[in-house]
Design a protein around this motif. Structure first.
Motif, short mmCIF file in Angstrom:
data_model
loop_
_atom_site.label_atom_id
_atom_site.label_comp_id
_atom_site.label_asym_id
_atom_site.label_seq_id
_atom_site.Cartn_x
_atom_site.Cartn_y
_atom_site.Cartn_z
N SER A 1 -2.42 -35.84 53.60
CA SER A 1 -2.59 -35.03 54.97
C SER A 1 -3.57 -34.66 55.58
O SER A 1 -3.60 -33.52 56.61
CB SER A 1 -1.38 -33.62 54.86
N THR A 2 -4.82 -34.66 55.48
CA THR A 2 -6.40 -35.05 55.69
C THR A 2 -6.53 -35.47 57.29
O THR A 2 -6.16 -37.35 56.70
CB THR A 2 -7.02 -35.19 54.85
N PHE A 3 -7.32 -35.66 57.94
CA PHE A 3 -7.56 -36.62 58.63
C PHE A 3 -9.22 -36.58 59.16
O PHE A 3 -9.48 -35.00 58.98
CB PHE A 3 -6.75 -36.58 60.16
N SER B 1 -6.46 -47.09 58.67
CA SER B 1 -7.01 -46.15 60.28
C SER B 1 -5.63 -44.50 60.50
O SER B 1 -6.02 -44.32 61.65
CB SER B 1 -5.78 -47.19 61.01
N ARG B 2 -5.06 -43.91 59.27
CA ARG B 2 -3.87 -43.27 59.69
C ARG B 2 -5.22 -41.86 59.42
O ARG B 2 -4.80 -40.43 60.26
CB ARG B 2 -2.97 -43.36 59.14
N HIS B 3 -5.73 -41.74 59.24
CA HIS B 3 -6.47 -41.01 58.30
C HIS B 3 -8.65 -40.67 59.13
O HIS B 3 -8.83 -40.24 58.48
CB HIS B 3 -6.16 -41.04 56.58
N LEU B 4 -8.39 -41.74 59.71
CA LEU B 4 -10.29 -42.06 60.19
C LEU B 4 -9.81 -42.22 61.27
O LEU B 4 -9.44 -42.76 61.90
CB LEU B 4 -10.67 -43.46 59.24
N ALA B 5 -10.56 -41.74 62.45
CA ALA B 5 -10.77 -41.36 63.76
C ALA B 5 -12.68 -41.55 63.60
O ALA B 5 -13.13 -40.83 62.80
CB ALA B 5 -10.99 -40.31 64.43
N GLY B 6 -13.15 -42.33 64.53
CA GLY B 6 -15.00 -42.16 65.08
C GLY B 6 -15.04 -41.82 66.37
O GLY B 6 -14.89 -41.67 67.57
#
Ligand code: F6P
Length: 544
Positions: free
Chosen positions: A193-195, A230-235
């Motif tokens: 549940s971590t992004f 991709s559900r957990h990483l944005a840049g």
């Protein structure tokens, strides 16, 4: 213009001599209009600058310097997109991110709107629970990984506006290459549940790449399928291809641009964790508060222009009263990180030794900015502020109302902020110290022995920036105020506030030292004796 500025600097030196024995206490007592004249309101903020070693003639001389330095013209050029960052050939258009454009419709606006829509999309889906982690559950924690301008602004604002964070969604910030920082943060979090927001303008910064790699490993080790990363990483980056190469899905990478400096980037996609954690409405209110201050900075005449006056006072003390440091003391626990944020803004911008043409500066530029939240400092370094041998100009930042429930307790905080400014100015004479000790019933001998230790010189300068309450709009205005103060300082000192070449050599040598630690003989040869000894010590520990 150059010679007008030179004349203004000379006039100021004469004003400084004239004011050698200036006493703010008698200025306040003999000039009842001073407090009203030395006060300004803008964008929800009030500035009282009456407690300064300044009279109308010295103020006029400072304003003459601002005029001679073409402050308004240069601010307009900056807001209009001129390449004010001469060394890197770039604009400094952070103001365009909040819709401030010096009357020109900037071409950048369409890009900003498109980015903002994507930002709102990601934030909205996470906040609503529509965005789910690899096990199908909603996101409960957002961890921003970035450093410098990709960390300090969002981290500070998240703290400052923590009352807006919804229950069940926490915000975390990791910056240091020390693995402790990430490890300590992740210990309490559930990977499913971590992004993560990997924030780096260049996407080439050692600390951020190390931590981002460790975060990805943490997710994979916990069972996240590689195709669900991709559900957990944005840049967030000005170098989108590098972020994608790192493994962040292109749809999850928000752009930023080279016309936004790192330390001015809070208003850009670097604000993504804020949009998620505080909501898009709060983020937009922050921008609109900053926009109000932008309008004030651009349009208010110099004598009624808050950032201009603060910059002039800063230069006054730095260059004419030998003040090597400046304290910023927020009387609000939620603003505890303000000095840390301002350290990068002010010292990375104006800690320079050459002018815009590369010639040595004829005078000092930025000193040290420091501080902490009141009242904590009162029980530590305020001793030095009141009785130390150096004079330290202070900015008190004072929200008058609180979001905390114990309003009566908060009144003590406000009282202390107000009192400290008065105490710095008022001081305590030897006679008053004697009288005070005698009134406590002390013997004449003891009174004489102790009294000199109680003397406080007073006449110590401070500004008080107050506001009704800390909310997104007043916070935006406060940050924009310090941004423009910093820009105007740079204009007065005629330096480039928008590059930071001073940080590079240490990074390069750091790479060499690291290669030496990994056994690279050529790098070992490049170390100086002290560095070589420490690397040797480190290597011995590794072998033992
Ligand atoms: O080391 C200084 C610096 O370049 C700052 O100016 C910048 O805010 C920080 O590093 C982080 O850079 P990036 O966002 O490219 O990772």
């Amino acid at each position: 213009m150059e010679s007008a500025a030179a004349t203004a600097w000379l006039d100021l030196a004469r004003e400084r001599e004239r004011l050698e024995t200036f006493d703010m206490r008698s200025a306040a007592a003999t000039d009842p209009g001073r407090i009203a004249r030395y006060r300004l309101e803008a964008a929800g903020l009030s500035l009282d600058y009456s407690r300064n070693r300044l009279d109308d003639a010295a103020l006029a001389a400072l304003l003459a310097l601002a005029t001679a330095s073409d402050t308004q013209g240069r601010l307009r050029a900056q807001f209009g997109g001129a390449h004010v960052n001469l060394t890197e050939g770039r604009a400094a258009l952070h103001t365009a991110l909040r819709g401030s454009d010096a009357g020109q419709a900037l071409p950048q606006s369409a890009d900003v709107r498109a980015m903002r829509e994507r930002m709102a999309g990601i934030a909205g889906r996470i906040r609503s629970g529509e965005w789910v982690g690899w096990r199908g559950g909603r996101i409960r924690a957002v961890v921003n990984i970035g450093i410098g301008g990709s960390h300090l602004g969002p981290c500070f604002v998240a703290d400052a506006l923590a009352h807006l964070q919804p229950a069940g969604l926490s915000l975390h910030f990791v910056s240091n290459v020390d693995p402790r920082d990430l490890e300590d943060t992740l210990r309490a979090l559930d990977p499913a549940s971590t992004f993560f927001v990997i924030a780096s303008k260049t996407f080439g910064t050692l600390e951020t790449l190390q931590n981002a790699t460790a975060a990805r490993e943490w997710l994979l080790a916990a069972g996240c399928p590689p195709d669900a990363l991709s559900r957990h990483l944005a840049g967030v980056s000005a170098n989108v291809p590098r972020a994608v190469d790192f493994g962040i899905a292109a749809d999850n990478v928000l752009p930023m641009w080279d016309w936004v400096g790192g330390r001015y980037s809070l208003w850009s996609s670097i604000g993504l964790p804020l949009a998620i954690g505080l909501g898009m409405d709060a983020f937009e209110a922050l921008l609109s508060g900053a926009h109000r201050m932008d309008t004030h900075a651009l349009e208010a005449p110099l004598h009624a222009n808050m950032p201009v006056l603060l910059a002039l006072l800063s230069v006054w003390y730095r260059n004419f009263w030998d003040a090597a440091t400046h304290a910023v003391l927020p009387y609000d626990q939620r603003l505890a990180r303000l000095p840390e944020f301002l350290q990068q803004l002010v010292m990375e911008s104006n800690g320079k030794s050459v002018d815009r043409q590369g010639l040595p500066l004829p005078r000092h530029s930025s000193g040290v900015l420091w501080g902490t939240a009141g009242t904590n400092g009162q029980h530590s370094f305020h001793q030095m502020l009141h009785q130390g041998s150096s004079m330290v100009p202070v900015d008190f930042v004072l929200p008058l109302e609180t979001h905390a429930s114990r309003r009566a307790q908060h009144a003590y905080l406000v009282a202390n902020g107000i009192a400290q400014a008065q105490a710095l100015m008022q001081g305590r004479t030897l006679e008053d110290a004697r009288a005070e000790l005698a009134a406590r019933g002390m013997s004449a001998v003891e009174t004489e022995r102790l009294a000199p230790h109680l003397v406080m010189p007073g006449n110590r300068p401070s500004n008080t920036i107050s506001m009704h309450r800390l909310d997104p709009a007043t916070l935006g205005a406060l940050l924009a105020l310090y941004e423009h103060r910093t820009a105007v300082e740079g204009i007065l000192w005629n330096l480039n506030s928008f590059d930071q070449f001073g940080v590079e050599l240490g990074k390069q040598i750091g790479e060499t030292v690291h290669r030496a630690m990994c056994g690279d003989a050529a790098s070992v040869g490049a170390l100086d004796a002290a560095a070589a000894a420490l690397v040797g010590q480190w290597a011995a520990i590794q072998r033992s």
